[in-house]
Design an enzyme around this catalytic site. Structure first.
Site, PDB file in Angstrom:
ATOM      1  N   GLU A  35       6.553 -18.612  11.850  1.00 54.35           N
ATOM      2  CA  GLU A  35       7.405 -19.533  11.093  1.00 54.35           C
ATOM      3  C   GLU A  35       6.590 -20.384  10.116  1.00 54.35           C
ATOM      4  O   GLU A  35       7.001 -20.589   8.974  1.00 54.35           O
ATOM      5  CB  GLU A  35       8.192 -20.461  12.032  1.00 54.35           C
ATOM      6  CG  GLU A  35       9.326 -19.786  12.784  1.00 54.35           C
ATOM      7  CD  GLU A  35      10.531 -19.448  11.916  1.00 54.35           C
ATOM      8  OE1 GLU A  35      10.520 -19.726  10.703  1.00 54.35           O
ATOM      9  OE2 GLU A  35      11.504 -18.895  12.468  1.00 54.35           O
ATOM     10  N   ASP A  53      13.969 -25.531   5.450  1.00 52.52           N
ATOM     11  CA  ASP A  53      13.384 -25.448   6.788  1.00 52.52           C
ATOM     12  C   ASP A  53      12.120 -26.295   6.802  1.00 52.52           C
ATOM     13  O   ASP A  53      11.305 -26.211   5.877  1.00 52.52           O
ATOM     14  CB  ASP A  53      13.037 -24.002   7.141  1.00 52.52           C
ATOM     15  CG  ASP A  53      14.261 -23.102   7.178  1.00 52.52           C
ATOM     16  OD1 ASP A  53      15.346 -23.599   7.504  1.00 52.52           O
ATOM     17  OD2 ASP A  53      14.122 -21.904   6.885  1.00 52.52           O
TER      18      ASP A  53
END
Length: 129
Positions: A35, A53
């Site tokens: 991620e 994000d």
């Protein structure tokens, strides 16, 4: 802050993620590697939803944190997105716990793509935990 792998493993363990909701520490390490590359300052903008994000877990501003600019945001973790990018990752971990409690580890696309059905033991190998 960019964590070293074993440093992050120790920190996540201290913050209670090892085995949380049945998810092993190695899986959390795999997830955060793919991620954010263990970087607390990582951000990625999603044009489709006009959301971003944030942080080491890449937590989304549409559903989980408030960045003051995402349309129709929910702020499920009741946290500002900037707090998810702090060097102290306690708030980010608390939000990740809420996400995995509500949606499971499959809420993270990177986990599904890179960690599910893979041997993730190497992510904690050699770490003194």
């Amino acid at each position: 802050k960019v964590f070293e792998r074993c440093e992050l493993a120790r920190t996540l363990k201290e913050l209670g993620l090892d085995g949380y909701k049945g998810v092993s520490l190695a899986n959390w390490l795999c997830l955060t590697k793919w991620e954010s590359s263990y970087n607390t300052k990582a951000t990625n903008y999603n044009p489709g939803s006009e959301s971003t994000d944030y942080g080491i877990f890449q937590i989304n501003s549409k559903f989980w944190c408030n960045d003051g600019k995402t349309p129709n945001a929910v702020d499920g973790c009741h946290v500002s997105c900037s707090e998810l990018m702090e060097n102290n990752i306690a708030k980010a971990v608390a939000c990740a716990k809420q996400i995995v409690s509500e949606q499971g580890i499959t809420a993270w696309v990177a986990w599904k793509s890179h960690c599910r059905d893979h041997d993730v033991s190497s992510y904690v190998e050699g770490c003194t935990l």
